[in-house]
Design a protein around this motif. Structure first.
Motif, PDB file in Angstrom:
ATOM      1  N   HIS A 134      19.640 -46.651 -43.536  1.00 34.26           N
ATOM      2  CA  HIS A 134      18.711 -46.913 -42.416  1.00 34.26           C
ATOM      3  C   HIS A 134      18.642 -45.665 -41.536  1.00 34.26           C
ATOM      4  N   TRP A 157      15.154 -40.334 -46.378  1.00 35.06           N
ATOM      5  CA  TRP A 157      14.585 -38.986 -46.235  1.00 35.06           C
ATOM      6  C   TRP A 157      15.546 -38.005 -45.582  1.00 35.06           C
ATOM      7  N   GLN A 182      24.545 -51.065 -33.047  1.00 36.81           N
ATOM      8  CA  GLN A 182      24.044 -50.251 -34.160  1.00 36.81           C
ATOM      9  C   GLN A 182      23.496 -48.921 -33.660  1.00 36.81           C
ATOM     10  N   SER A 216      26.291 -46.524 -32.810  1.00 39.24           N
ATOM     11  CA  SER A 216      27.027 -45.896 -33.907  1.00 39.24           C
ATOM     12  C   SER A 216      26.288 -44.677 -34.444  1.00 39.24           C
ATOM     13  N   ALA A 217      24.990 -44.600 -34.150  1.00 41.49           N
ATOM     14  CA  ALA A 217      24.249 -43.412 -34.572  1.00 41.49           C
ATOM     15  C   ALA A 217      24.415 -42.282 -33.560  1.00 41.49           C
ATOM     16  N   ILE A 236      11.497 -54.566 -28.627  1.00 42.81           N
ATOM     17  CA  ILE A 236      11.486 -53.100 -28.566  1.00 42.81           C
ATOM     18  C   ILE A 236      10.028 -52.639 -28.435  1.00 42.81           C
ATOM     19  N   GLY A 242      15.775 -44.584 -43.994  1.00 41.18           N
ATOM     20  CA  GLY A 242      16.325 -43.298 -43.545  1.00 41.18           C
ATOM     21  C   GLY A 242      16.747 -42.402 -44.698  1.00 41.18           C
ATOM     22  N   HIS A 296      22.263 -48.374 -49.310  1.00 40.43           N
ATOM     23  CA  HIS A 296      21.162 -48.491 -48.343  1.00 40.43           C
ATOM     24  C   HIS A 296      21.331 -47.442 -47.245  1.00 40.43           C
ATOM     25  N   SER A 315       6.466 -43.617 -39.308  1.00 38.50           N
ATOM     26  CA  SER A 315       6.405 -43.902 -40.734  1.00 38.50           C
ATOM     27  C   SER A 315       5.728 -45.244 -41.068  1.00 38.50           C
TER      28      SER A 315
HETATM   29  C1  B12 Z   1      15.270 -54.648 -38.248  1.00 41.43           C
HETATM   30  C2  B12 Z   1      15.248 -53.179 -37.909  1.00 41.43           C
HETATM   31  C3  B12 Z   1      16.330 -52.662 -37.210  1.00 41.43           C
HETATM   32  C4  B12 Z   1      17.470 -53.525 -36.713  1.00 41.43           C
HETATM   33  C5  B12 Z   1      18.472 -53.894 -37.779  1.00 41.43           C
HETATM   34  C6  B12 Z   1      18.824 -52.827 -38.735  1.00 41.43           C
HETATM   35  C7  B12 Z   1      19.774 -53.292 -39.823  1.00 41.43           C
HETATM   36  N1  B12 Z   1      20.807 -52.567 -40.010  1.00 41.43           N
HETATM   37  O1  B12 Z   1      19.573 -54.271 -40.477  1.00 41.43           O
HETATM   38  C8  B12 Z   1      17.988 -52.656 -35.540  1.00 41.43           C
HETATM   39  C9  B12 Z   1      17.214 -53.079 -34.306  1.00 41.43           C
HETATM   40  C10 B12 Z   1      19.472 -52.720 -35.252  1.00 41.43           C
HETATM   41  C11 B12 Z   1      17.511 -51.279 -35.957  1.00 41.43           C
HETATM   42  C12 B12 Z   1      18.087 -50.121 -35.500  1.00 41.43           C
HETATM   43  C13 B12 Z   1      17.578 -48.865 -35.765  1.00 41.43           C
HETATM   44  N2  B12 Z   1      16.406 -48.586 -36.376  1.00 41.43           N
HETATM   45 CO1  B12 Z   1      15.374 -49.914 -37.339  1.00 41.43          CO
HETATM   46  N3  B12 Z   1      14.112 -51.094 -38.026  1.00 41.43           N
HETATM   47  C14 B12 Z   1      14.171 -52.368 -38.279  1.00 41.43           C
HETATM   48  C15 B12 Z   1      12.831 -52.836 -38.891  1.00 41.43           C
HETATM   49  C16 B12 Z   1      12.008 -53.526 -37.805  1.00 41.43           C
HETATM   50  C17 B12 Z   1      12.961 -53.747 -40.093  1.00 41.43           C
HETATM   51  C18 B12 Z   1      13.911 -53.247 -41.175  1.00 41.43           C
HETATM   52  C19 B12 Z   1      13.822 -54.138 -42.386  1.00 41.43           C
HETATM   53  O2  B12 Z   1      14.708 -54.922 -42.623  1.00 41.43           O
HETATM   54  N4  B12 Z   1      12.712 -54.043 -43.132  1.00 41.43           N
HETATM   55  C20 B12 Z   1      12.488 -54.812 -44.339  1.00 41.43           C
HETATM   56  C21 B12 Z   1      13.101 -54.124 -45.563  1.00 41.43           C
HETATM   57  C22 B12 Z   1      12.762 -54.889 -46.820  1.00 41.43           C
HETATM   58  O3  B12 Z   1      12.512 -52.823 -45.635  1.00 41.43           O
HETATM   59  P1  B12 Z   1      13.412 -51.523 -45.912  1.00 41.43           P
HETATM   60  O4  B12 Z   1      14.722 -51.623 -45.284  1.00 41.43           O
HETATM   61  O5  B12 Z   1      12.601 -50.337 -45.665  1.00 41.43           O
HETATM   62  O6  B12 Z   1      13.681 -51.643 -47.502  1.00 41.43           O
HETATM   63  C23 B12 Z   1      12.710 -51.326 -48.489  1.00 41.43           C
HETATM   64  C24 B12 Z   1      12.823 -49.893 -48.995  1.00 41.43           C
HETATM   65  O7  B12 Z   1      13.229 -48.986 -47.987  1.00 41.43           O
HETATM   66  C25 B12 Z   1      13.745 -49.976 -50.146  1.00 41.43           C
HETATM   67  N5  B12 Z   1      15.200 -49.910 -49.943  1.00 41.43           N
HETATM   68  C26 B12 Z   1      15.951 -50.320 -48.929  1.00 41.43           C
HETATM   69  N6  B12 Z   1      17.250 -50.123 -49.180  1.00 41.43           N
HETATM   70  C27 B12 Z   1      17.344 -49.581 -50.391  1.00 41.43           C
HETATM   71  C28 B12 Z   1      18.444 -49.174 -51.147  1.00 41.43           C
HETATM   72  C29 B12 Z   1      18.240 -48.646 -52.416  1.00 41.43           C
HETATM   73  C30 B12 Z   1      19.395 -48.230 -53.212  1.00 41.43           C
HETATM   74  C31 B12 Z   1      16.920 -48.511 -52.931  1.00 41.43           C
HETATM   75  C32 B12 Z   1      16.688 -47.947 -54.250  1.00 41.43           C
HETATM   76  C33 B12 Z   1      15.808 -48.901 -52.156  1.00 41.43           C
HETATM   77  C34 B12 Z   1      16.037 -49.446 -50.914  1.00 41.43           C
HETATM   78  O8  B12 Z   1      13.478 -51.237 -50.690  1.00 41.43           O
HETATM   79  C35 B12 Z   1      13.061 -52.167 -49.695  1.00 41.43           C
HETATM   80  C36 B12 Z   1      11.902 -52.961 -50.225  1.00 41.43           C
HETATM   81  O9  B12 Z   1      10.776 -52.180 -50.425  1.00 41.43           O
HETATM   82  C37 B12 Z   1      12.223 -51.461 -39.325  1.00 41.43           C
HETATM   83  C38 B12 Z   1      10.713 -51.394 -39.408  1.00 41.43           C
HETATM   84  C39 B12 Z   1      10.279 -52.002 -40.730  1.00 41.43           C
HETATM   85  N7  B12 Z   1       9.320 -52.842 -40.670  1.00 41.43           N
HETATM   86  O10 B12 Z   1      10.846 -51.736 -41.773  1.00 41.43           O
HETATM   87  C40 B12 Z   1      12.822 -50.491 -38.308  1.00 41.43           C
HETATM   88  C41 B12 Z   1      13.038 -49.052 -38.734  1.00 41.43           C
HETATM   89  C42 B12 Z   1      13.507 -49.001 -40.163  1.00 41.43           C
HETATM   90  N8  B12 Z   1      14.114 -48.609 -37.835  1.00 41.43           N
HETATM   91  C43 B12 Z   1      13.992 -47.393 -37.465  1.00 41.43           C
HETATM   92  C44 B12 Z   1      14.884 -46.700 -36.616  1.00 41.43           C
HETATM   93  C45 B12 Z   1      14.510 -45.286 -36.236  1.00 41.43           C
HETATM   94  C46 B12 Z   1      16.052 -47.292 -36.147  1.00 41.43           C
HETATM   95  C47 B12 Z   1      17.068 -46.641 -35.208  1.00 41.43           C
HETATM   96  C48 B12 Z   1      17.465 -45.232 -35.566  1.00 41.43           C
HETATM   97  C49 B12 Z   1      16.499 -46.712 -33.780  1.00 41.43           C
HETATM   98  C50 B12 Z   1      17.176 -45.871 -32.773  1.00 41.43           C
HETATM   99  N9  B12 Z   1      16.424 -44.947 -32.202  1.00 41.43           N
HETATM  100  O11 B12 Z   1      18.335 -46.013 -32.507  1.00 41.43           O
HETATM  101  C51 B12 Z   1      18.255 -47.621 -35.271  1.00 41.43           C
HETATM  102  C52 B12 Z   1      19.326 -47.155 -36.255  1.00 41.43           C
HETATM  103  C53 B12 Z   1      20.415 -48.149 -36.454  1.00 41.43           C
HETATM  104  C54 B12 Z   1      21.633 -47.540 -37.025  1.00 41.43           C
HETATM  105  N10 B12 Z   1      22.539 -48.324 -37.538  1.00 41.43           N
HETATM  106  O12 B12 Z   1      21.808 -46.345 -36.961  1.00 41.43           O
HETATM  107  C55 B12 Z   1      12.733 -46.748 -38.032  1.00 41.43           C
HETATM  108  C56 B12 Z   1      13.044 -45.801 -39.174  1.00 41.43           C
HETATM  109  C57 B12 Z   1      12.143 -44.592 -39.160  1.00 41.43           C
HETATM  110  C58 B12 Z   1      12.473 -43.701 -40.308  1.00 41.43           C
HETATM  111  N11 B12 Z   1      11.586 -43.611 -41.277  1.00 41.43           N
HETATM  112  O13 B12 Z   1      13.515 -43.100 -40.313  1.00 41.43           O
HETATM  113  C59 B12 Z   1      11.897 -48.023 -38.420  1.00 41.43           C
HETATM  114  C60 B12 Z   1      10.932 -47.814 -39.593  1.00 41.43           C
HETATM  115  C61 B12 Z   1      11.146 -48.459 -37.138  1.00 41.43           C
HETATM  116  C62 B12 Z   1       9.998 -47.583 -36.722  1.00 41.43           C
HETATM  117  N12 B12 Z   1       8.888 -48.185 -36.387  1.00 41.43           N
HETATM  118  O14 B12 Z   1      10.052 -46.389 -36.657  1.00 41.43           O
HETATM  119  N13 B12 Z   1      16.465 -51.363 -36.812  1.00 41.43           N
END
Ligand code: B12
Ligand code: SF4
Length: 578
Positions: free
Chosen positions: A102, A154, A25, A28-29, A350, A152, A100, A236
């Motif tokens: 990310h 933003w 993952q 791919s970024a 991590i 992501g 979605h 964030s």
């Molecule tokens: C698991 C995880 C990963 C996993 C799996 C990702 C996956 N594809 O499933 C792995 C390890 C691979 C990963 C990789 C990366 N990640 Co990541 N990841 C996480 C983590 C720990 C949990 C994500 C999660 O599932 N959260 C739970 C869900 C419910 O939360 P959510 O996705 O935010 O969704 C909520 C809202 O955003 C919204 N939402 C989500 N989708 C949608 C869609 C629509 C249409 C709508 C309306 C709303 C909505 O509703 C949800 C409920 O409130 C988070 C930290 C965190 N606690 O969130 C970091 C996090 C999201 N990751 C982050 C980053 C930076 C990355 C990477 C870029 C790291 C890197 N340097 O390479 C890579 C990018 C991967 C890629 N494909 O390009 C940052 C994002 C920072 C930012 N604000 O941009 C976070 C916040 C970590 C951090 N501490 O900084 N990640």
């Protein structure tokens, strides 16, 4: 049959769980779309669908949106699929395509900068996959509302690409509490609803308001906590209220994943040690042991993966890692020949190490070291690594290059830290500073590749030299080693020098494995052993010595207690005290 009202999707790169590889993952970024066929195994982009065309696994955040919709609508009205099946589901009745994001343009922590190493204006594969969705002909044909959300999201605002991608609504933040009302207004086309909806902190839900997802997530992601109180200014999750999920909720999510074919669960958290923590960021080891035991006991689950941890608790009480190891390491899917585990397994959480500069650490992230003082960060990192490695934890460590105001002295201090980590096992991944929206550093300038100093290049390529040595050296056949060593100078003369100047030359040669005796006068770090180690310290030994001689006495600060609570609270003190 009528087309569903809601079609949910995520790009193939963000949904992929190929070989359980989080690397895939991240790659791919960073890999330019143009070269993706050479560097990315195409099998990684073919995600599995059910026979009816629905996606088997997508990122957890999208599963949450689906679950919230399923509270009000029937499964027939809500379909989650990959880009290749949009044609099959999006139709005249479809009101919303929810996407979605990310890391949709690959600019989180400047991951796209890696793609720029191969030339100017190269688009990372992630961005190409995202664009493939939003420009899909079926969206043009039926004109459903395109709603984008996720951590992501933003990026699309920052890049000013909402019009180009015809995004109707961009949702930034946690949606559980506001979801019903928000989607009603979206469907009705409420003219008072802004195009960019930034959900404020006081709408963040309590854990009781967060449902168990209905279907399987990529990597079997199961949330164990949300938010982090350490208050790093660039981050964030630091802006989120801290919450811990009850074990029953976590197990129910793990069971959903296992029932739909997942063999692995990833326990997602900003810091695993926050789970059911005691006051003052004290990890609750019995709760963590119980968590791992129970998740592993879920029928079908074979491996458990951790997401993030912090270093300070490891140092404060090394017995934490000792006690957790039997519940974590043997159930990891990652292996390394140096592991002393009978199955050669290693845990790879991590960890953000960020910088070796006490000044920058103090300024931007002092809470990360709590209960230690900011100036002790180097010692915390070294001692923490020793403890982790001793127990077969080989962490995935990230650094930030180009924090605002970084001087050569700061970079040299980061290089000193890197030098002292030279025998440590793990991944050392340099990223560039990106001012994330909604963080306290959101208005600062991001790091620019073109402005990288010679020392920053040295830091960058020394990290990658370590990584190649730690993870590939034994596996690299003579021919590939030769190709690698020859390819790097070729890159320098044909592209690197033109794009980034001569400052990249010697760092790049170090990466290629050029003899250090030739580089010692050209670079800051000297690996020949002829010069005294920085600070006159003994090196971090591959042989682990009890007591760890290089680390000075670590005393702790006396700070106000910080607690995570189950209920959302309006404001919390952070470990930084600001
Ligand atoms: C698991 C995880 C990963 C996993 C799996 C990702 C996956 N594809 O499933 C792995 C390890 C691979 C990963 C990789 C990366 N990640 Co990541 N990841 C996480 C983590 C720990 C949990 C994500 C999660 O599932 N959260 C739970 C869900 C419910 O939360 P959510 O996705 O935010 O969704 C909520 C809202 O955003 C919204 N939402 C989500 N989708 C949608 C869609 C629509 C249409 C709508 C309306 C709303 C909505 O509703 C949800 C409920 O409130 C988070 C930290 C965190 N606690 O969130 C970091 C996090 C999201 N990751 C982050 C980053 C930076 C990355 C990477 C870029 C790291 C890197 N340097 O390479 C890579 C990018 C991967 C890629 N494909 O390009 C940052 C994002 C920072 C930012 N604000 O941009 C976070 C916040 C970590 C951090 N501490 O900084 N990640
Ligand atoms: S320790 Fe700092 S960088 Fe890590 S999640 Fe917490 S606030 Fe963010």
């Amino acid at each position: 049959m009528d087309s569903p009202l809601f079609v949910l999707t995520a790009s193939n790169t963000e949904a992929s769980e190929w070989r359980h590889s989080i690397w895939q993952q991240m790659l791919s970024a960073t890999i330019p779309y143009k070269y993706s066929k050479t560097f990315i195994n195409q099998a990684a982009l073919r995600n599995e669908s059910w026979p009816d065309g629905r996606a088997k696994y997508v990122p957890n955040g999208l599963r949450m949106v689906e679950t919230l919709l399923l509270r009000e609508y029937d499964e027939r009205e809500v379909v989650t699929c990959y880009a290749e099946n949009l044609e099959r589901f999006v139709g005249p009745e479809t009101k919303v395509v929810a996407v979605h994001a990310h890391n949709p343009l690959g600019i989180s922590y400047a991951t796209d900068v890696y793609s720029k190493l191969a030339g100017e204006n190269l688009m990372p594969l992630n961005a190409a996959e995202f664009i493939r969705i939003v420009t899909h002909p079926v969206i043009e044909r039926y004109k459903p509302k395109v709603v984008v959300g996720g951590p992501g999201a933003w990026q699309l605002e920052k890049a000013g690409r909402l019009d180009e991608f015809r995004i109707d609504y961009l949702i930034d933040g946690e949606i559980e509490r506001v979801f019903g009302e928000l989607f009603r207004r979206i469907i009705a086309g409420d003219p008072t609803l802004p195009r960019i909806v930034k959900l404020p902190k006081d709408t963040q839900p309590a854990v009781e308001e967060i449902p168990v997802v209905r279907h399987r997530s990529t990597f079997g992601v199961v949330e164990i906590t949300r938010g982090c109180g350490r208050g790093c200014q660039f981050c964030s999750p630091a802006t989120k209220v801290g919450r811990s999920f009850p074990l029953a909720h976590i197990l129910a999510s793990a069971e959903v994943n296992a029932r739909e074919g997942a063999t692995e669960v990833m326990l997602a958290s900003e810091d695993m040690f926050l789970y059911e923590q005691f006051p003052n960021f004290t990890p609750n080891v019995p709760a963590l042991v119980e968590l791992f035991r129970s998740v592993k006991a879920v029928p079908g689950i074979e491996t458990v993966q951790t997401s993030h941890i912090t270093m300070a608790p490891v140092v404060r009480d090394p017995s934490i890692i000792e006690r957790l190891t039997p519940h974590v390491v043997p159930f990891s899917h990652v292996t390394h020949p140096d592991s002393t585990d009978p199955g050669k397994r290693v845990a790879d959480p991590i960890i953000g190490l960020e910088t070796g500069s006490p000044r920058l650490f103090e300024q931007f992230m002092k809470g990360k070291a709590y209960p230690y003082k900011a100036h002790q960060w180097r010692d915390v990192v070294l001692k923490g690594m020793e403890i982790l490695n001793r127990h077969n934890w080989y962490p995935f460590c990230t650094f930030i290059i180009g924090l605002p105001g970084e001087t050569d002295k700061d970079t040299r201090q980061s290089l000193d830290l890197l030098y002292e980590l030279r025998d440590a096992k793990g991944m050392f991944v340099p990223t560039w500073f990106v001012p994330l929206e909604n963080t306290r550093m959101g208005r600062r300038d991001g790091a620019k590749l073109i402005e990288m100093t010679d020392l920053q290049w040295e830091f960058f390529f020394t990290c990658w030299k370590y990584n190649v040595e730690c993870w590939h050296s034994g596996n690299m056949k003579f021919r590939s080693r030769y190709k690698f060593a020859a390819g790097v100078p070729l890159y320098y003369s044909m592209l690197g020098r033109r794009l980034f100047g001569t400052g990249i030359k010697y760092p790049l040669f170090r990466f290629a494995g050029a003899p250090e005796s030739l580089l010692r006068r050209r670079l800051y770090l000297d690996f020949t052993g002829r010069r005294r180690d920085p600070k006159g310290m003994k090196p971090f030994g591959g042989e682990i010595v009890p007591g760890f001689e290089t680390v000075r006495g670590l005393d702790m600060i006396d700070a106000a207690p910080v607690r995570l609570t189950r209920k959302a609270e309006p404001e919390q003190p952070t470990a930084c005290g600001d």
